[in-house]
Design an enzyme around this catalytic site. Structure first.
Site, PDB file in Angstrom:
ATOM      1  N   TYR A   1      -3.456   3.735   2.612  1.00  0.00           N
ATOM      2  CA  TYR A   1      -3.376   4.022   4.052  1.00  0.00           C
ATOM      3  C   TYR A   1      -4.432   5.045   4.471  1.00  0.00           C
ATOM      4  O   TYR A   1      -4.890   5.028   5.625  1.00  0.00           O
ATOM      5  CB  TYR A   1      -1.973   4.535   4.376  1.00  0.00           C
TER       6      TYR A   1
ATOM      7  N   HIS B   1       0.837  -1.204   0.000  1.00  0.00           N
ATOM      8  CA  HIS B   1       0.000   0.000   0.000  1.00  0.00           C
ATOM      9  C   HIS B   1       0.869   1.250   0.000  1.00  0.00           C
ATOM     10  O   HIS B   1       2.037   1.239   0.418  1.00  0.00           O
ATOM     11  CB  HIS B   1      -0.941   0.022   1.208  1.00  0.00           C
ATOM     12  N   CYS B   2       0.267   2.345  -0.469  1.00  0.00           N
ATOM     13  CA  CYS B   2       0.859   3.682  -0.331  1.00  0.00           C
ATOM     14  C   CYS B   2      -0.188   4.544   0.368  1.00  0.00           C
ATOM     15  O   CYS B   2      -0.940   4.045   1.207  1.00  0.00           O
ATOM     16  CB  CYS B   2       1.292   4.245  -1.681  1.00  0.00           C
ATOM     17  N   TRP B   3      -0.262   5.837   0.067  1.00  0.00           N
ATOM     18  CA  TRP B   3      -1.200   6.714   0.761  1.00  0.00           C
ATOM     19  C   TRP B   3      -2.628   6.528   0.254  1.00  0.00           C
ATOM     20  O   TRP B   3      -3.560   6.311   1.014  1.00  0.00           O
ATOM     21  CB  TRP B   3      -0.764   8.162   0.617  1.00  0.00           C
TER      22      TRP B   3
END
Length: 354
Positions: A121, A92-94
């Site tokens: 996130y 995952h990233c943001w």
């Protein structure tokens, strides 16, 4: 692109690691408990890309990002192989956008099975904040400083009772002395993440034991929706003789660095007063821990008593600080007050509904 909802993502197999591709500073600020930092860009690179995007264009920012990404592709694959020898990862990233997409492409090219968190996130943080507002059955354990509340909670947990250890999550015992001998506190965001993850494992109907806390625990604060529930929940107050509490605290603090104790005294010198502060510091210098503790308790006992006003209180008297004895006493008191269901063979069910 295999995107998972947050529940499916979090419930993935333990042997499939969660890789957080955000920059190190973002990870340090707060991350999914158990996730590993696997940054696509360094903090400086992320800042430069952001500046380029704002001042020039998205296209130039993407090209700059590719300049940073290209030379480290091989290094990232090798690191992923060490972190996930079975070649399966959750990622995952943001927001579930370009950063996680780029790393997904790279790892799939290297033969990995990759599961991506849909919405990233950001979606996790929304879930965290929602978790604090859920209605919960709580039993709050209170008592004057030195009553051994944390030890009693641990004994309750060992007996099968659901327990929420706020001070453990905060890495702080709540007083001016609360940081002594403990690791550094988490950020507020990480405290919330860890707290929400713990709450999600607890039953919603069966009462959960939790220690009575103020709004702040060291440098972090209890989220307001949860604190409101704590303040409204039944409060069982351990009443332990002052001499027992003094002896217990003196034994605990006698193992710590005198300089750290003196620094803690100075944090509350305005509330203690000049004379009491001087006497407490002198007691530390003389290695008279019981005298130091007794002076400090004068302040903390007054402060705690004010916090009981207007709350539903069940008082539990004990002559000892033995956590096993006191755990049974508070369980019995909760049962007699109708706050816990009794078991056929004993006064309190260690895990109602199990």
């Amino acid at each position: 692109m295999p995107r998972l909802s947050l529940p499916d993502f979090l419930q993935g197999p333990a042997e499939v690691p969660i890789l957080d591709v955000r920059a190190p500073v973002e990870y340090t600020q707060g991350h999914i408990p158990g996730a590993l930092s696997f940054p696509l860009f360094s903090d400086e690179e992320r800042a430069r890309i952001g500046t380029t995007y704002k001042q020039m264009s998205q296209e130039k920012a993407v090209l700059l990002g590719l300049d940073f990404f290209g030379p480290r592709m091989s290094q990232m694959v090798k690191l992923a192989q060490k972190l996930a020898p079975h070649k399966q990862v959750r990622l995952h990233c943001w927001r579930g956008g370009m950063r996680s997409g780029a790393v997904l492409w790279l790892l799939e090219l290297a033969g990995f099975q990759v599961q991506l968190l849909n919405k990233g996130y950001k979606d996790y943080r929304q879930w965290v904040l929602q978790e604090f507002g859920k209605a919960r059955a709580l039993l709050v354990l209170g008592g004057l400083t030195g009553s051994g509340k944390t030890d009693v909670l641990q004994a309750l947990a060992a007996a099968g009772q659901p327990v929420l250890d706020l001070e453990g999550l905060a890495s702080h015992k709540g007083s001016a002395f609360g940081s002594i001998g403990l690791p550094a506190q988490p950020t507020q965001e990480q405290f919330e993440n860890d707290l929400a993850a713990m709450l999600a494992t607890l039953p919603t109907a069966t009462p959960t034991w939790v220690e009575d806390e103020s709004r702040t625990i060291g440098s972090v604060h209890v989220p307001p929706p949860l604190f409101a529930q704590l303040h409204a929940a039944p409060l069982l107050v351990l009443e332990i003789p002052r001499t027992v509490r003094v002896r217990k605290l003196a034994e605990e603090y006698g193992r710590h660095d005198p300089a750290a104790l003196a620094a803690s005294i100075l944090k509350i010198r305005k509330r203690l007063g000049g004379l009491a502060t001087k006497e407490a510091l002198a007691a530390i210098g003389e290695d008279d821990m019981e005298k130091m503790v007794s002076i400090v308790l004068d302040y903390y006992d007054r402060t705690y008593s004010h916090g009981l006003e207007g709350r539903r209180v069940v008082r539990v008297t004990s002559e000892t600080a033995d956590p096993l004895v006191n755990a049974e006493l508070v369980r019995r008191a909760a049962t007699e007050a109708g706050l816990l269901s009794p078991t056929p063979s004993g006064p309190a069910n260690p895990n109602p509904g199990a």
